[in-house]
Design an enzyme around this catalytic site. Structure first.
Site, PDB file in Angstrom:
ATOM      1  N   SER A   1      -1.298  -0.951   3.767  1.00 65.16           N
ATOM      2  CA  SER A   1      -2.319  -0.209   2.761  1.00 65.16           C
ATOM      3  C   SER A   1      -2.569  -1.269   1.422  1.00 65.16           C
ATOM      4  O   SER A   1      -1.939  -2.001   1.299  1.00 65.16           O
ATOM      5  CB  SER A   1      -1.863   0.995   2.154  1.00 65.16           C
ATOM      6  OG  SER A   1      -1.084   0.762   1.081  1.00 65.16           O
ATOM      7  N   ASP A   2      -3.757  -0.828   1.053  1.00 68.57           N
ATOM      8  CA  ASP A   2      -3.867  -1.596  -0.355  1.00 68.57           C
ATOM      9  C   ASP A   2      -3.301  -0.782  -1.349  1.00 68.57           C
ATOM     10  O   ASP A   2      -2.356   0.211  -1.195  1.00 68.57           O
ATOM     11  CB  ASP A   2      -5.584  -1.465  -0.625  1.00 68.57           C
ATOM     12  CG  ASP A   2      -5.779  -2.381  -1.635  1.00 68.57           C
ATOM     13  OD1 ASP A   2      -4.865  -3.085  -2.344  1.00 68.57           O
ATOM     14  OD2 ASP A   2      -7.081  -2.751  -1.905  1.00 68.57           O
ATOM     15  N   ALA A   3      -2.918  -1.338  -2.513  1.00 68.57           N
ATOM     16  CA  ALA A   3      -2.215  -0.820  -3.285  1.00 68.57           C
ATOM     17  C   ALA A   3      -2.205   0.744  -3.744  1.00 68.57           C
ATOM     18  O   ALA A   3      -3.243   0.972  -4.273  1.00 68.57           O
ATOM     19  CB  ALA A   3      -2.158  -1.719  -4.807  1.00 68.57           C
TER      20      ALA A   3
ATOM     21  N   ALA B   1      -2.814   3.018  -2.317  1.00 64.64           N
ATOM     22  CA  ALA B   1      -3.959   3.519  -1.668  1.00 64.64           C
ATOM     23  C   ALA B   1      -3.561   4.981  -0.884  1.00 64.64           C
ATOM     24  O   ALA B   1      -4.404   5.987  -0.669  1.00 64.64           O
ATOM     25  CB  ALA B   1      -4.768   2.617  -0.685  1.00 64.64           C
TER      26      ALA B   1
END
Ligand code: BGC
Length: 721
Positions: free
Chosen positions: A288-290, A292
Site C-alpha cells: 500500500s502507499d503510506a 493508505a
C-alpha cells in the site's frame, strides 16, 4: 514464471507460521521518531504550518533524530519490512535480529524512496524524461541501485509511471510527463536498471511500480483527489504505462492513494486482482502507499480500521505500509472467517517470494560500512549525473545570445543561482548538504569571474544569468499549485535586468511546467533546467557555453496561462468546433488555446531540416520514413518524433498521438533517413462497448521535431480479414 524450488520453500514456511507471524509479515514499519526529541511529530507539523519553524528546520530535526525501529516487535515476528531505514550497519543490526532472534528467522526487506538517485542525484524524472533516452534512464537507475543497496536498501518505491497531464499536480515532477508511451518506456528502463536480470546480486534493487492507477489524473491537479474517468480513457491513456513497467519484470506494485471511479485503489479488487494478477500475470508483491489502508476510513469506504484491513487484503493487497491495520486486525478477521486462510497465505507468499528471489534467506547481509562509503558519489557516478543533466535541460528560447562566448563577463542573479541544496529537487532523501553544485559553484570551480546582482547599481557585465522558478519543496508530493505563474519577484528581477540593455539568459529551475510568458518577453534566452541534481552547475555551464549542444525536448506542454489546465496536453481529444477565429469554437476569451511551448519542443545550437516523408502499410502495421538534416555548423542530437492521427474512427480520438521516436546524432551537414515501424496494435482503441478495435481507413502520419511542427504522409490502412 515461478521458481519451483522457491515455491517449495514458501510452502514449507507457511506450514510452520502462526497466524500472528503471518500478519507480522504483512506489516511494514516506519522508524518512529515520536519521543526522540522534546516535541511530538504533530507539534512539529503545526509549527511548520503556523510559521514557527521553517520546513528546512523541521526536515533537519526529523532526518537527524534517532529512530526507534521497534526492536521488540521485530523480535516477536511482528515486522516483515522497514520503510526508510538508511545505512548498512543499522540495517545489518536489524537483519541480525530478524534472522537470528525470531522464531523462524525470516529476513527483512528494507524499502526506501530512491526516486532519481540516492547520494548522487540525477535530474528529477520529469527532467530526465526530456532526454527521450531509455538507455540513459536505465544507467541512472543502475547508479541509484548501486548506491542504495550499499546503504542497506533492497527495494525502491520507483518507478512512478503516472501519466501526468496537469502541471498543477506537484507530482508531475516524479513522472515522465503527459504521454503514456514515454511513461511506459521510462518505467521499463528503470525497472531493468534497478533490478538487472539477476535479483540475487548484492546491488540489485527490487523495483516497485507506482501509483497504480491513474494517480496523475487527480481532479483539478489537487493531490490525493478523486479520479473519475471512462473505462476507455483509462485503458488507452493511463493503464499502458503500468502494464509496460510490470511486464518488464517489476517485482512490486504500489496502489495509488486516490479513488478510481469511486473505489480507493487500496481496496480496488478490479485493479489489484483482476487486472494486475489476472490479466497481466503479475506474481510479485503489492504494497500500500503510506497509511493508505487506514485512509479508507477518510474516503468513507470503511467504517473502521478492521473493515479497511478486510477490504484491502481481500482486494489483493499484500503489505501494509505503516498503517498497522493488517497487524492489528488480520488475525481476528481470519478467525471470524472474513478473510480466508487461503487469501492470507497468498499475500504472505507474495512477500516471501520476493525475499527468496532477492536471496535474502541465504545471504541476508548485503553490505557493510566500508562498501557503503566506497559506493557513493564515485567519479563515474558524478560523470553520469552530469551527462544526464546535460541531456535533460531544454533550451526554450535563444535569440542568438547562446552559446556564451568564453570570457564573457557574467552578472549572476537570483537566489537559486547560488543554492546547491535546492538543485536536488523533490525526493532526494539521502542527499547531504553540500552534495549538489549550483551555477555559482560551477563558476567558482572553473575560475570564471562573475559579479553578483544584489541591490542597485547593477554590475557592469556583458550578460546576465538569471535564475528563477521553484524551490524543491514547491513540487513533488502534496505540492499542488493553483497558479503556475512566475512570482512577482522573478518577473521584477527579469524586467530590471532587461531594462539595463544587457542581454539576459534565464535559467529556470522547477519541478513542473510553469507559465514562462514574462521570461519569454524579458529574456533573450531561456534554459529550462528543472531540478538537475548533483551536477547542476557544471552541466548548466556546459550548455550555456556550448561545450555541449542542447538536445532535450519537453515531455509536458508548457502553458501560456494556468487556466489552460487541464486541457493543455498535446494528445487532447478532438471537438466538433476546434479553436478558430470564429467565436463559437472551443477556446478561451482571455487565453490562447495553444501552449506557450508544445510537447516535444526544444532548441539546439544547430538547425534541423525535415524532408521526404513517406509512409506505407506493412504486414504488421505502418512503416514510415523521413530525412533529417543537420543544417548548422555543430554536431547535434535531434529527437525525431512520429505521431499518428485517425481522422474517422468509431470513438473520438486524440488530435495526434505519439507512436515512436528516435534520437539521431548528426554531424554538421549530415542527413539521415530515420525509419519507424508502428505496430498495428498501437493504432487500436476501445469502442463504445469496450471492444479493442483497429480501424480500416485513412491514417495520417506526422513526423517532426515537436508535436506542432510536423510533415504529413497518409496511409490507407486495410487489415486482411
Ligand atoms: C508516497 C509514495 C512513497 C511513500 C513512501 C507516500 O507518501 O505517495 O510515493 O513511496 O510515501 O515514502
Amino acid at each position: 514464471m515461478k521458481n519451483p524450488e522457491i515455491e517449495k520453500r514458501i510452502k514449507d514456511l507457511l506450514g510452520r507460521m502462526t497466524l500472528e507471524e503471518k500478519a507480522g509479515q504483512l506489516h511494514q514499519a516506519g522508524g518512529s521518531i515520536v519521543g526522540a526529541f522534546d516535541l511530538s511529530f504533530e507539534e512539529i507539523l503545526t509549527m511548520v504550518a503556523d510559521g514557527r519553524m521553517t520546513e528546512e528546520e523541521a526536515h533537519k530535526m526529523i532526518s537527524t533524530a534517532k529512530r526507534d525501529w521497534h526492536e521488540d516487535d521485530l523480535r516477536a515476528g511482528r515486522i516483515g519490512s522497514y520503510l526508510g531505514l538508511v545505512g548498512s550497519e543499522e540495517m545489518n543490526r536489524m537483519q541480525h535480529i530478524a534472522v537470528e532472534e525470531t522464531r523462524l528467522g525470516i529476513p527483512l526487506i528494507n524499502g526506501f524512496d530512491v526516486i532519481h538517485g540516492f547520494r548522487t542525484i540525477a535530474p528529477i524524472p520529469l527532467a530526465e524524461s526530456c532526454a527521450w533516452e531509455p538507455d540513459l534512464w536505465q544507467r541512472t537507475a543502475r547508479m541509484a541501485a548501486e548506491e542504495a543497496t550499499a546503504a542497506g536498501i533492497q527495494m525502491t518505491f520507483s518507478p512512478m509511471v503516472d501519466v501526468s497531464k496537469d502541471p498543477r499536480w506537484g507530482r508531475i515532477a516524479e513522472s515522465a510527463g503527459e504521454d503514456a508511451l514515454l511513461n511506459g518506456l521510462y518505467g521499463e528502463a528503470k525497472v531493468r536498471g534497478y533490478q538487472t536480470d539477476d535479483l540475487t546480486r548484492h546491488d540489485a534493487l527490487a523495483a516497485c511500480v507506482k501509483h497504480f492507477a491513474a494517480y496523475g489524473a487527480a481532479e483539478g491537479g489537487r493531490d490525493y483527489n478523486r479520479v473519475d474517468m471512462s473505462p476507455q480513457r483509462f485503458e488507452e491513456e493511463y493503464l499502458p504505462s503500468y502494464e509496460r513497467a510490470v511486464k518488464a519484470g517489476a517485482r512490486a506494485v504500489m496502489p495509488a492513494f486516490n479513488d478510481l471511479n469511486g473505489v480507493p485503489c487500496s481496496v480496488n479488487k478490479k485493479l489489484l486482482t483482476d487486472i494486475l494478477r489476472g490479466r497481466w500475470g503479475f506474481d510479485g508483491m503489492t504494497i500500500s502507499d503510506a497509511n493508505a489502508i487506514a485512509e479508507c476510513i477518510n474516503h468513507g469506504i470503511a467504517a473502521d480500521r478492521r473493515e479497511a484491513a478486510c477490504l484491502a487484503l481481500n482486494a489483493g493487497m499484500d503489505m501494509d505500509m505503516t498503517s498497522g491495520c493488517f497487524l492489528d486486525h488480520v488475525k481476528e478477521l481470519v478467525e471470524a472467517g472474513e478473510i480466508s486462510m487461503e487469501k492470507l497465505d497468498e499475500a504472505v507468499s507474495d512477500i516471501l517470494r520476493l525475499k527468496f528471489e532477492l536471496g535474502l534467506f541465504d545471504d541476508p547481509y548485503r553490505s557493510d560500512a566500508e562498501q557503503e562509503k566506497a559506493a557513493m558519489l564515485t567519479p563515474a557516478h558524478l560523470a553520469l549525473a552530469r551527462e544526464a543533466a546535460q541531456k535533460s535541460m531544454v533550451l526554450l528560447k535563444n535569440d542568438g545570445l547562446l552559446p556564451l562566448k568564453e570570457g564573457a563577463r557574467i552578472g549572476l542573479a537570483g537566489a537559486l543561482a547560488s543554492d546547491g541544496d535546492e538543485m536536488s529537487g523533490t525526493w532526494a532523501g539521502a542527499v547531504q548538504p553540500g552534495d549538489c553544485r549550483s551555477i555559482r559553484d560551477g563558476l567558482d570551480e572553473e575560475k570564471i569571474s562573475y559579479a553578483m546582482v544584489t541591490e542597485e547599481p547593477l554590475p557592469d557585465c556583458d550578460v546576465f544569468l538569471c535564475a528563477i522558478g521553484e524551490r524543491k519543496a514547491e513540487s513533488g508530493e502534496a505540492a499542488s499549485r493553483a497558479s503556475l505563474e512566475l512570482t512577482d519577484a522573478d518577473i521584477a528581477l527579469l524586467k530590471r535586468l532587461k531594462e539595463s540593455g544587457k542581454p539576459v539568459a534565464a535559467v529556470v529551475f522547477a519541478g513542473r511546467p510553469l507559465c514562462l510568458g514574462p521570461a519569454a518577453e524579458y529574456a533573450d534566452a531561456i534554459l529550462m533546467a528543472w531540478h538537475p541534481g548533483t551536477e547542476a552547475g557544471p552541466a548548466i555551464l556546459d550548455l550555456l557555453f556550448g561545450r555541449v549542444n542542447p538536445s532535450a525536448k519537453l515531455t509536458a506542454s508548457f502553458p501560456a496561462a494556468t487556466g489552460q489546465c487541464p486541457t493543455l496536453y498535446y494528445d487532447h481529444i478532438r471537438t466538433g468546433r476546434p479553436a478558430g477565429k470564429f467565436k463559437y469554437t472551443s477556446k478561451y476569451l482571455d487565453a490562447p488555446v495553444e501552449p506557450l511551448f508544445p510537447f516535444g519542443f526544444g532548441l539546439s545550437y544547430t538547425g534541423y531540416r525535415y524532408s521526404d516523408i513517406t509512409a506505407a502499410q506493412t504486414e504488421g502495421g505502418i512503416h514510415a520514413e523521413i530525412t533529417v538534416q543537420n543544417t548548422g555548423d555543430r554536431p547535434g542530437s535531434e529527437i525525431v518524433q512520429c505521431y499518428f492521427r485517425d481522422p474517422a474512427a468509431r470513438r473520438v480520438r486524440p488530435v495526434r498521438k505519439l507512436a515512436a521516436f528516435e534520437k539521431a546524432d548528426l554531424q554538421p551537414g549530415e542527413s539521415k533517413r530515420i525509419a519507424f515501424d508502428i505496430p498495428e496494435t498501437a493504432l487500436g482503441y476501445y469502442d463504445q462497448d469496450m471492444n479493442f478495435v483497429i480501424d480500416d481507413g485513412l491514417i495520417e502520419i506526422h513526423i517532426g521535431g515537436n508535436a506542432r511542427d510536423t510533415l504529413q504522409a497518409d496511409v490507407r490502412f486495410i487489415r486482411e480479414k
